[in-house]
Motif scaffolding. Structure first.
Motif, PDB file in Angstrom:
ATOM      1  N   LYS A   4      -1.101   2.858  -8.211  1.00 18.97           N
ATOM      2  CA  LYS A   4       0.312   3.262  -8.145  1.00 18.97           C
ATOM      3  C   LYS A   4       0.988   2.729  -6.881  1.00 18.97           C
ATOM      4  N   GLY A   5       0.576   1.516  -6.468  1.00 23.34           N
ATOM      5  CA  GLY A   5       1.233   0.891  -5.324  1.00 23.34           C
ATOM      6  C   GLY A   5       0.967   1.561  -4.000  1.00 23.34           C
ATOM      7  N   GLN A   6      -0.197   2.176  -3.821  1.00 23.03           N
ATOM      8  CA  GLN A   6      -0.449   2.911  -2.584  1.00 23.03           C
ATOM      9  C   GLN A   6      -0.848   1.979  -1.442  1.00 23.03           C
ATOM     10  N   ALA A   7       0.074   1.073  -1.081  1.00 22.81           N
ATOM     11  CA  ALA A   7      -0.110   0.313   0.147  1.00 22.81           C
ATOM     12  C   ALA A   7       0.155   1.221   1.338  1.00 22.81           C
ATOM     13  N   ASN A   8       0.888   2.309   1.110  1.00 23.26           N
ATOM     14  CA  ASN A   8       1.180   3.273   2.162  1.00 23.26           C
ATOM     15  C   ASN A   8       0.013   4.238   2.345  1.00 23.26           C
ATOM     16  N   TRP A   9      -0.028   4.817   3.515  1.00 17.88           N
ATOM     17  CA  TRP A   9      -1.028   5.839   3.809  1.00 17.88           C
ATOM     18  C   TRP A   9      -0.437   7.228   3.544  1.00 17.88           C
ATOM     19  N   ALA A  10      -1.250   8.122   3.011  1.00 23.80           N
ATOM     20  CA  ALA A  10      -0.893   9.535   2.968  1.00 23.80           C
ATOM     21  C   ALA A  10      -1.273  10.147   4.305  1.00 23.80           C
ATOM     22  N   VAL A  11      -0.339  10.837   4.905  1.00 23.46           N
ATOM     23  CA  VAL A  11      -0.544  11.457   6.208  1.00 23.46           C
ATOM     24  C   VAL A  11      -0.515  12.969   6.049  1.00 23.46           C
ATOM     25  N   ALA A  12      -1.524  13.642   6.580  1.00 23.28           N
ATOM     26  CA  ALA A  12      -1.543  15.107   6.608  1.00 23.28           C
ATOM     27  C   ALA A  12      -2.017  15.537   7.992  1.00 23.28           C
ATOM     28  N   TYR A  13      -1.880  16.826   8.266  1.00 23.42           N
ATOM     29  CA  TYR A  13      -2.124  17.301   9.627  1.00 23.42           C
ATOM     30  C   TYR A  13      -3.285  18.290   9.676  1.00 23.42           C
ATOM     31  N   PRO A  14      -4.090  18.213  10.735  1.00 28.03           N
ATOM     32  CA  PRO A  14      -5.189  19.167  10.910  1.00 28.03           C
ATOM     33  C   PRO A  14      -4.648  20.560  11.182  1.00 28.03           C
ATOM     34  N   THR A  15      -5.527  21.527  11.245  1.00 30.87           N
ATOM     35  CA  THR A  15      -5.049  22.909  11.315  1.00 30.87           C
ATOM     36  C   THR A  15      -5.814  23.752  12.325  1.00 30.87           C
ATOM     37  N   ILE A  16      -5.200  24.870  12.660  1.00 31.58           N
ATOM     38  CA  ILE A  16      -5.782  25.886  13.541  1.00 31.58           C
ATOM     39  C   ILE A  16      -5.665  27.228  12.830  1.00 31.58           C
ATOM     40  N   SER A 107     -10.032  18.722  11.163  1.00 30.33           N
ATOM     41  CA  SER A 107      -9.750  17.449  10.500  1.00 30.33           C
ATOM     42  C   SER A 107      -9.988  17.493   8.996  1.00 30.33           C
ATOM     43  N   SER A 108     -10.970  18.278   8.542  1.00 29.38           N
ATOM     44  CA  SER A 108     -11.285  18.274   7.111  1.00 29.38           C
ATOM     45  C   SER A 108     -10.115  18.806   6.276  1.00 29.38           C
ATOM     46  N   ASP A 109      -9.348  19.750   6.815  1.00 37.00           N
ATOM     47  CA  ASP A 109      -8.164  20.239   6.101  1.00 37.00           C
ATOM     48  C   ASP A 109      -7.169  19.108   5.877  1.00 37.00           C
ATOM     49  N   GLY A 110      -6.896  18.352   6.938  1.00 42.23           N
ATOM     50  CA  GLY A 110      -5.968  17.246   6.833  1.00 42.23           C
ATOM     51  C   GLY A 110      -6.464  16.169   5.891  1.00 42.23           C
ATOM     52  N   ALA A 111      -7.778  15.878   5.949  1.00 44.51           N
ATOM     53  CA  ALA A 111      -8.341  14.857   5.073  1.00 44.51           C
ATOM     54  C   ALA A 111      -8.216  15.264   3.613  1.00 44.51           C
ATOM     55  N   ALA A 112      -8.515  16.528   3.315  1.00 42.38           N
ATOM     56  CA  ALA A 112      -8.435  17.006   1.933  1.00 42.38           C
ATOM     57  C   ALA A 112      -6.998  16.984   1.433  1.00 42.38           C
ATOM     58  N   ALA A 113      -6.057  17.379   2.283  1.00 44.85           N
ATOM     59  CA  ALA A 113      -4.646  17.407   1.873  1.00 44.85           C
ATOM     60  C   ALA A 113      -4.114  15.991   1.655  1.00 44.85           C
ATOM     61  N   ALA A 114      -4.455  15.063   2.545  1.00 46.98           N
ATOM     62  CA  ALA A 114      -4.003  13.677   2.383  1.00 46.98           C
ATOM     63  C   ALA A 114      -4.596  13.068   1.128  1.00 46.98           C
ATOM     64  N   PHE A 115      -5.858  13.365   0.864  1.00 46.16           N
ATOM     65  CA  PHE A 115      -6.497  12.866  -0.351  1.00 46.16           C
ATOM     66  C   PHE A 115      -5.804  13.446  -1.585  1.00 46.16           C
ATOM     67  N   GLY A 116      -5.454  14.718  -1.523  1.00 45.32           N
ATOM     68  CA  GLY A 116      -4.746  15.339  -2.639  1.00 45.32           C
ATOM     69  C   GLY A 116      -3.404  14.684  -2.898  1.00 45.32           C
ATOM     70  N   LEU A 117      -2.672  14.331  -1.827  1.00 52.45           N
ATOM     71  CA  LEU A 117      -1.397  13.651  -2.001  1.00 52.45           C
ATOM     72  C   LEU A 117      -1.599  12.289  -2.657  1.00 52.45           C
ATOM     73  N   CYS A 118      -2.678  11.587  -2.271  1.00 54.79           N
ATOM     74  CA  CYS A 118      -2.993  10.301  -2.909  1.00 54.79           C
ATOM     75  C   CYS A 118      -3.274  10.485  -4.396  1.00 54.79           C
TER      76      CYS A 118
END
Length: 318
Positions: A4-16, A107-118
């Motif tokens: 789907k043209g994902q030349a862009n990166w999905a960006v998500a943020y880590p959490t506390i 970091s794992s929260d951000g990684a999972a969320a960014a992957f979900g957006l992808c």
């Protein structure tokens, strides 16, 4: 060609954590066993993030911070690609790469969320982030915090759907000083598996329910300082249980810094939060940050000034 043209990166943020999570259903589904809450964060200049993108490759491959991942792991993102294969063109060739940028903890929260957006993008919008939340927990049990950004709450009594209570902009007059320590952290699963066996765990479950009710009231009145006071009290309660369960997160150096924060509170408003890693997070009013950094920086291996962040999004090509 990218899905789907994902030349862009999905960006998500880590959490506390604000109401800390300790105790999950099992190593595969990783469903929280009690109410928890948290915030997404980035550095004050916005440089802290987790970036993920999908691409086609044969054979398919996945990397996290440049290292190949074990596709058979219970937490492997390939399990989700396979689960949603019918929604994704060429799923058998979909690969991914993910990298942490200046991440301190969570970091794992951000990684999972960014992957979900992808995945949502690759499905053409057939898959929503909210619908995928429970499956994304296979990567990180507290992914909901990063999926929605701001201040969120996740309640098993309400079906484990994460709810955002406040946006990032509600925290604009506050910052969080992350005080790093060099010791190696305990794996989160060591905490999760230990606390649930402790005789005091059911009391912890009831306590988080009560704190959840209080947190909702504080959020409704935009009482940011009350929220961080609640988080400090929860840190103390949580780590008493963790230590009684035989796992020690707070080192002597961290304990000394926490003691210093309690002294500083006589002159300036601030609190502390300790999650599962070797960091002490010190929320404070924005204007008081320079003074607090000067007082705390000599007691740790480094500091970073953070702010509350929003939900995931796509960035431009790297």
């Amino acid at each position: 060609m990218d899905p789907k043209g994902q030349a862009n990166w999905a960006v998500a943020y880590p959490t506390i954590g604000i109401i800390l999570l300790g105790g999950i259903s099992d190593p595969m589904r990783r469903r929280p066993l009690h109410l928890s809450a948290g915030i997404a964060y980035t550095s004050d200049d916005g440089r802290t993030m987790v970036r993920t993108r999908l691409f086609y490759a044969s054979p398919r491959r996945g990397t996290v911070n440049g290292a190949e991942i074990d596709a058979s792991s219970p937490r492997s993102p390939f399990r989700l690609i396979d689960r949603y294969a019918k929604y994704i063109d060429g799923a058998e060739r979909v690969s991914f790469e993910s990298e942490n940028v200046n991440v301190i903890s969570g970091s794992s929260d951000g990684a999972a969320a960014a992957f979900g957006l992808c995945l949502s993008s690759a499905s053409g919008g057939s898959l929503s982030l909210a619908e995928m939340e429970d499956d994304l927990r296979m990567i990180s049990e507290s992914v909901g915090r990063s999926l929605f950004g701001g201040l969120t709450i996740t309640d098993p009594d309400k079906g484990l759907r994460t709810e955002r209570l406040l946006d990032a902009r509600d925290f604009s007059q506050y910052r969080i000083i992350a005080c790093r320590f060099s010791e190696k952290r305990n794996p989160s699963d060591a905490i999760h598996s230990s606390v649930v066996r402790n005789s005091g765990y059911q009391k912890r479950v009831e306590s988080t329910r009560e704190k959840g009710r209080t947190l909702r009231e504080l959020a409704a009145s935009r009482d940011i300082e009350g929220i961080f006071e609640l988080a400090m009290g929860d840190t103390d309660e949580y780590h008493r249980l963790v230590e009684a369960s035989g796992v020690h997160v707070i080192t002597d150096g961290m304990r000394a810094l926490m003691s210093r924060v309690r002294e500083l509170r006589r002159e300036v408003w601030c609190t502390y939060i300790v999650t599962g890693g070797t960091n002490v997070f010190v929320p404070a009013r924005k204007g008081d940050v320079p003074e607090l950094v000067s007082a705390l920086e000599p007691m740790c291996s480094g500091v970073e000034v953070l702010r509350v962040a929003g939900p995931p999004h796509f960035s431009g090509p790297s």
